[in-house]
Design a protein around this motif. Sequence first.
Motif, PDB file in Angstrom:
ATOM      1  N   PRO A  17      18.751 -35.638   8.900  1.00 14.01           N
ATOM      2  CA  PRO A  17      18.229 -35.202  10.201  1.00 14.01           C
ATOM      3  C   PRO A  17      18.808 -36.050  11.327  1.00 14.01           C
ATOM      4  O   PRO A  17      18.852 -37.277  11.246  1.00 14.01           O
ATOM      5  N   ASP A  18      19.268 -35.383  12.363  1.00 11.36           N
ATOM      6  CA  ASP A  18      19.829 -36.068  13.530  1.00 11.36           C
ATOM      7  C   ASP A  18      19.375 -35.308  14.772  1.00 11.36           C
ATOM      8  O   ASP A  18      19.908 -34.246  15.084  1.00 11.36           O
ATOM      9  N   TYR A  19      18.390 -35.880  15.475  1.00 14.00           N
ATOM     10  CA  TYR A  19      17.868 -35.203  16.658  1.00 14.00           C
ATOM     11  C   TYR A  19      18.780 -35.360  17.872  1.00 14.00           C
ATOM     12  O   TYR A  19      18.487 -34.830  18.940  1.00 14.00           O
ATOM     13  N   GLY A  20      19.869 -36.084  17.702  1.00 15.93           N
ATOM     14  CA  GLY A  20      20.845 -36.188  18.773  1.00 15.93           C
ATOM     15  C   GLY A  20      21.970 -35.181  18.635  1.00 15.93           C
ATOM     16  O   GLY A  20      22.773 -35.002  19.550  1.00 15.93           O
ATOM     17  N   ALA A  21      22.024 -34.485  17.491  1.00 17.94           N
ATOM     18  CA  ALA A  21      23.094 -33.514  17.243  1.00 17.94           C
ATOM     19  C   ALA A  21      22.760 -32.174  17.885  1.00 17.94           C
ATOM     20  O   ALA A  21      21.600 -31.758  17.931  1.00 17.94           O
ATOM     21  N   ALA A  22      23.790 -31.491  18.368  1.00 13.16           N
ATOM     22  CA  ALA A  22      23.601 -30.158  18.939  1.00 13.16           C
ATOM     23  C   ALA A  22      23.164 -29.182  17.855  1.00 13.16           C
ATOM     24  O   ALA A  22      23.617 -29.269  16.710  1.00 13.16           O
ATOM     25  N   LEU A  23      22.303 -28.248  18.219  1.00 17.15           N
ATOM     26  CA  LEU A  23      21.758 -27.302  17.261  1.00 17.15           C
ATOM     27  C   LEU A  23      22.861 -26.519  16.550  1.00 17.15           C
ATOM     28  O   LEU A  23      22.814 -26.328  15.327  1.00 17.15           O
ATOM     29  N   GLU A  24      23.867 -26.065  17.273  1.00 15.48           N
ATOM     30  CA  GLU A  24      24.921 -25.253  16.646  1.00 15.48           C
ATOM     31  C   GLU A  24      25.698 -26.063  15.611  1.00 15.48           C
ATOM     32  O   GLU A  24      26.145 -25.518  14.588  1.00 15.48           O
ATOM     33  N   HIS A  25      25.824 -27.360  15.841  1.00 15.71           N
ATOM     34  CA  HIS A  25      26.511 -28.211  14.864  1.00 15.71           C
ATOM     35  C   HIS A  25      25.662 -28.406  13.614  1.00 15.71           C
ATOM     36  O   HIS A  25      26.198 -28.479  12.497  1.00 15.71           O
ATOM     37  N   VAL A  26      24.344 -28.489  13.794  1.00 10.09           N
ATOM     38  CA  VAL A  26      23.437 -28.628  12.654  1.00 10.09           C
ATOM     39  C   VAL A  26      23.507 -27.377  11.782  1.00 10.09           C
ATOM     40  O   VAL A  26      23.599 -27.461  10.549  1.00 10.09           O
ATOM     41  N   CYS A  27      23.473 -26.195  12.409  1.00 13.06           N
ATOM     42  CA  CYS A  27      23.525 -24.932  11.657  1.00 13.06           C
ATOM     43  C   CYS A  27      24.847 -24.801  10.902  1.00 13.06           C
ATOM     44  O   CYS A  27      24.876 -24.381   9.732  1.00 13.06           O
ATOM     45  N   LEU A  28      25.955 -25.147  11.557  1.00 16.74           N
ATOM     46  CA  LEU A  28      27.260 -25.056  10.907  1.00 16.74           C
ATOM     47  C   LEU A  28      27.370 -26.045   9.751  1.00 16.74           C
ATOM     48  O   LEU A  28      27.833 -25.694   8.652  1.00 16.74           O
ATOM     49  N   ALA A  29      26.902 -27.280   9.988  1.00 17.82           N
ATOM     50  CA  ALA A  29      26.964 -28.295   8.926  1.00 17.82           C
ATOM     51  C   ALA A  29      26.155 -27.874   7.712  1.00 17.82           C
ATOM     52  O   ALA A  29      26.583 -28.052   6.568  1.00 17.82           O
ATOM     53  N   LEU A  30      24.988 -27.288   7.943  1.00 17.27           N
ATOM     54  CA  LEU A  30      24.159 -26.835   6.827  1.00 17.27           C
ATOM     55  C   LEU A  30      24.851 -25.716   6.062  1.00 17.27           C
ATOM     56  O   LEU A  30      24.879 -25.713   4.823  1.00 17.27           O
ATOM     57  N   ALA A  31      25.419 -24.739   6.777  1.00 17.66           N
ATOM     58  CA  ALA A  31      26.100 -23.621   6.109  1.00 17.66           C
ATOM     59  C   ALA A  31      27.264 -24.134   5.269  1.00 17.66           C
ATOM     60  O   ALA A  31      27.467 -23.683   4.130  1.00 17.66           O
ATOM     61  N   GLN A  32      28.029 -25.062   5.803  1.00 13.99           N
ATOM     62  CA  GLN A  32      29.148 -25.617   5.054  1.00 13.99           C
ATOM     63  C   GLN A  32      28.662 -26.347   3.801  1.00 13.99           C
ATOM     64  O   GLN A  32      29.214 -26.178   2.715  1.00 13.99           O
ATOM     65  N   LYS A  33      27.599 -27.145   3.954  1.00  7.99           N
ATOM     66  CA  LYS A  33      27.054 -27.894   2.820  1.00  7.99           C
ATOM     67  C   LYS A  33      26.498 -26.954   1.756  1.00  7.99           C
ATOM     68  O   LYS A  33      26.684 -27.162   0.556  1.00  7.99           O
ATOM     69  N   LEU A  34      25.794 -25.910   2.181  1.00  7.22           N
ATOM     70  CA  LEU A  34      25.213 -24.972   1.225  1.00  7.22           C
ATOM     71  C   LEU A  34      26.306 -24.307   0.389  1.00  7.22           C
ATOM     72  O   LEU A  34      26.210 -24.241  -0.845  1.00  7.22           O
ATOM     73  N   LEU A  35      27.339 -23.798   1.038  1.00 10.88           N
ATOM     74  CA  LEU A  35      28.386 -23.088   0.312  1.00 10.88           C
ATOM     75  C   LEU A  35      29.187 -24.033  -0.583  1.00 10.88           C
ATOM     76  O   LEU A  35      29.634 -23.645  -1.665  1.00 10.88           O
ATOM     77  N   CYS A  36      29.353 -25.267  -0.137  1.00  3.61           N
ATOM     78  CA  CYS A  36      30.106 -26.236  -0.942  1.00  3.61           C
ATOM     79  C   CYS A  36      29.289 -26.800  -2.098  1.00  3.61           C
ATOM     80  O   CYS A  36      29.840 -27.440  -2.996  1.00  3.61           O
ATOM     81  N   SER A  37      27.968 -26.582  -2.069  1.00  8.85           N
ATOM     82  CA  SER A  37      27.115 -27.118  -3.135  1.00  8.85           C
ATOM     83  C   SER A  37      26.621 -26.037  -4.082  1.00  8.85           C
ATOM     84  O   SER A  37      25.676 -26.242  -4.832  1.00  8.85           O
ATOM     85  N   GLY A  38      27.238 -24.850  -4.039  1.00  4.78           N
ATOM     86  CA  GLY A  38      26.921 -23.816  -5.016  1.00  4.78           C
ATOM     87  C   GLY A  38      26.047 -22.692  -4.533  1.00  4.78           C
ATOM     88  O   GLY A  38      25.700 -21.794  -5.309  1.00  4.78           O
ATOM     89  N   CYS A  39      25.659 -22.700  -3.263  1.00  5.96           N
ATOM     90  CA  CYS A  39      24.863 -21.587  -2.728  1.00  5.96           C
ATOM     91  C   CYS A  39      25.699 -20.310  -2.762  1.00  5.96           C
ATOM     92  O   CYS A  39      26.901 -20.331  -2.502  1.00  5.96           O
ATOM     93  N   SER A  40      25.060 -19.204  -3.071  1.00 10.02           N
ATOM     94  CA  SER A  40      25.798 -17.950  -3.172  1.00 10.02           C
ATOM     95  C   SER A  40      26.110 -17.394  -1.783  1.00 10.02           C
ATOM     96  O   SER A  40      25.524 -17.788  -0.778  1.00 10.02           O
ATOM     97  N   LEU A  41      27.035 -16.434  -1.757  1.00  9.93           N
ATOM     98  CA  LEU A  41      27.393 -15.785  -0.499  1.00  9.93           C
ATOM     99  C   LEU A  41      26.300 -14.853  -0.002  1.00  9.93           C
ATOM    100  O   LEU A  41      26.457 -14.220   1.041  1.00  9.93           O
ATOM    101  N   ASN A  42      25.184 -14.755  -0.749  1.00  7.95           N
ATOM    102  CA  ASN A  42      24.039 -14.023  -0.211  1.00  7.95           C
ATOM    103  C   ASN A  42      23.527 -14.668   1.075  1.00  7.95           C
ATOM    104  O   ASN A  42      22.754 -14.049   1.804  1.00  7.95           O
ATOM    105  N   MET A  43      23.929 -15.887   1.360  1.00  7.46           N
ATOM    106  CA  MET A  43      23.610 -16.513   2.645  1.00  7.46           C
ATOM    107  C   MET A  43      24.033 -15.625   3.811  1.00  7.46           C
ATOM    108  O   MET A  43      23.379 -15.595   4.859  1.00  7.46           O
ATOM    109  N   LEU A  44      25.101 -14.864   3.621  1.00  8.77           N
ATOM    110  CA  LEU A  44      25.612 -14.020   4.702  1.00  8.77           C
ATOM    111  C   LEU A  44      24.647 -12.899   5.054  1.00  8.77           C
ATOM    112  O   LEU A  44      24.693 -12.367   6.169  1.00  8.77           O
ATOM    113  N   THR A  45      23.775 -12.514   4.129  1.00  4.28           N
ATOM    114  CA  THR A  45      22.832 -11.436   4.415  1.00  4.28           C
ATOM    115  C   THR A  45      21.729 -11.892   5.367  1.00  4.28           C
ATOM    116  O   THR A  45      20.949 -11.069   5.829  1.00  4.28           O
ATOM    117  N   PHE A  46      21.646 -13.199   5.636  1.00  2.00           N
ATOM    118  CA  PHE A  46      20.651 -13.715   6.560  1.00  2.00           C
ATOM    119  C   PHE A  46      21.186 -13.850   7.981  1.00  2.00           C
ATOM    120  O   PHE A  46      20.494 -14.322   8.871  1.00  2.00           O
TER     121      PHE A  46
END
Length: 635
Positions: free
Chosen positions: A340-369
């Motif tokens: 958690p970093d409350y100094g980070a911009a929201l769009e960077h947090v969302c992008l970082a999470l998406a990158q981490k999820l896909l790189c850690s085995g999350c399925s591409l069903n993420m795209l349906t959200f």
Amino acid sequence: MHFSYKPLPEGDGEWIRVLRLFPGKGEDPIVCELLLMNLRRSHFRKTPKYEAVSYVWGDPNRVQEITCEGLPLFITINLYQALRRFRYHDQSRQLWADGICIDQQNDVEKGYQVSIMGQIYEQSNCTLIWLGEVDHFPCEDRHPSCAEDAISLIRDFNCYFESQYAKLDNSSLTDVVRDIHKIPPVPGDHRLRNETKKWGCLRALLSRPWFSRVWVLQEVGLSRRAIAFSGKSSLPFGDLVLFVLVYDSTAIIPKSDSLPTRRIMDAFWSIWSTFGMNESWMNEKSAVKEYAHEMKRRYGTDSNAAILILGAGRQFEASEDRDHIYAFLGHPALRGILKPDYGAALEHVCLALAQKLLCSGCSLNMLTFVDNSDDDLLRSEGSPPSWVPQWHTSLTYRRYPHERWMLREINTTAHETIINVSGNRLHIAALLVDTVDGCTQTLGGPLGDTGVAATDSHLGHKVQQLWNTFCNSRQNSGVRAVRISNCLYAFIWTLVYGRYPHPPLVEADFDSFCKHYDVSNFPQSFGNDISRSNSGPTLVSSIRFRQAMDATFHNKRFFTTTGGRCGIGPQTIRDGDIVALVFGCNAPLILRPTSTPDHYKLSGSSFIFDLIYNATMTMDQWRNGLLQKQEIVLE
């Protein structure tokens, strides 16, 4: 001079502050002190135990003074009332409450404490849920005993359920999720049917802001024990959840004026049941325990768990948008994935999470959200990419794609899946199967244009128009002739987005809908086809079909394709958009071509009947070389 925080110790350990609340009665001033505790050493006997408080902050400008270590400290009114309720008369009590135990003005400390929030609630003896004072109830018949009336109604309802469940023939029982529907309705003369004021109080209790707060999902999910308090009344949280599960899932009692239980049900299904705690309040009631095990079996152990949790959290509220992500970092499926970093911009947090999820085995069903707006699709390169879900935004539609959709063939070819994240771009493998050639205006519930509900006099006409649009598109597309009944079957299931509470009755209910709304020309278009399923002992229902359409068409568009298909898609869909089957994703995606070849922006997911339930033909075309697998780039 006011109270000021001393920095937490650095180095080895996970340090928190614990609140020691000194005894008092009634209107006595609240007096406390803060103790240091190392969570890594919390199993030692000499480490002080504590109970965690789960509450809603409320208006941050409405504060009340307390005394902390001899100095004044201001806290929100809601937390002040909670401490007064939880304070013992004759001995001190050790609590953890974020409004006091975290220095809210220190973003660095706040980020660190949020990162261990899961451990804080997991290691507490009990979570004390503060729903608020009775005088804040939104209830016309509000009175001092309103909370107690609501709680007594829950107890009576649960007592009826448990007594009836115990009478069921054990030899016929399979699991509680199915067996719960065998409970007979409450008799007409039973007191549960005649407690009008108590039902009003219960509605007010379940409407408290606590039930809409995103942080409570993790706080409760990780709790060993949990007790809900309102005024002077209290109830084990497992009792409240048992009531909601049975009430929402069965017809034990008529729902002429339904209770606000949807959020609690979704929280239980997608979040609380997936924590997998060995010691949990969910084990206190056998039915709740069985429900939790079944939900975890279905949703909590695969590569979709993290996105289902984040998706369910979108209907809850947070004062800080990043908390729609940070509030779940204590869940096993997301623990440690992001700091958690409350100094980070929201769009960077969302992008970082998406990158981490896909790189850690999350399925591409993420795209349906993904639920983009027109402005999102017009953003230039360098802005948040279109394929990244914005977990803090409420979905413009009501449900994400159903987990039972049958794009199994494209998902069982795992070796064909490509997931390559390169900065803001996502490289994936897809079959580009069709092109949108027409779409309606944005539809609202039920079936009104531009979000306006259609009146009864126009409802049937609207469905007739959609059918005509589909038929004309098929005729113009030049596709080979298909039996009208097959087209109708696909059309009916499209209207309900592939989901129906009683699937065997969907055609008969549609027939009833056409008759009820006087769609005189519609049945004639199909001869006897739509009446062929209108048989059997179960009552058909035009209302059931209308309600299913209401949920389907909320902020979506009906569209047709050059390949003679029809579907339901996002409100951003436009003529010329591409329908794609992505290897590793459960739903057809709608892509917007860019000026760069093979580069697209993601509009959202869709429902297209034959691509969902009859993907075999499309996959055979690919295997026979009639469709080419392409590596494409989402920007």
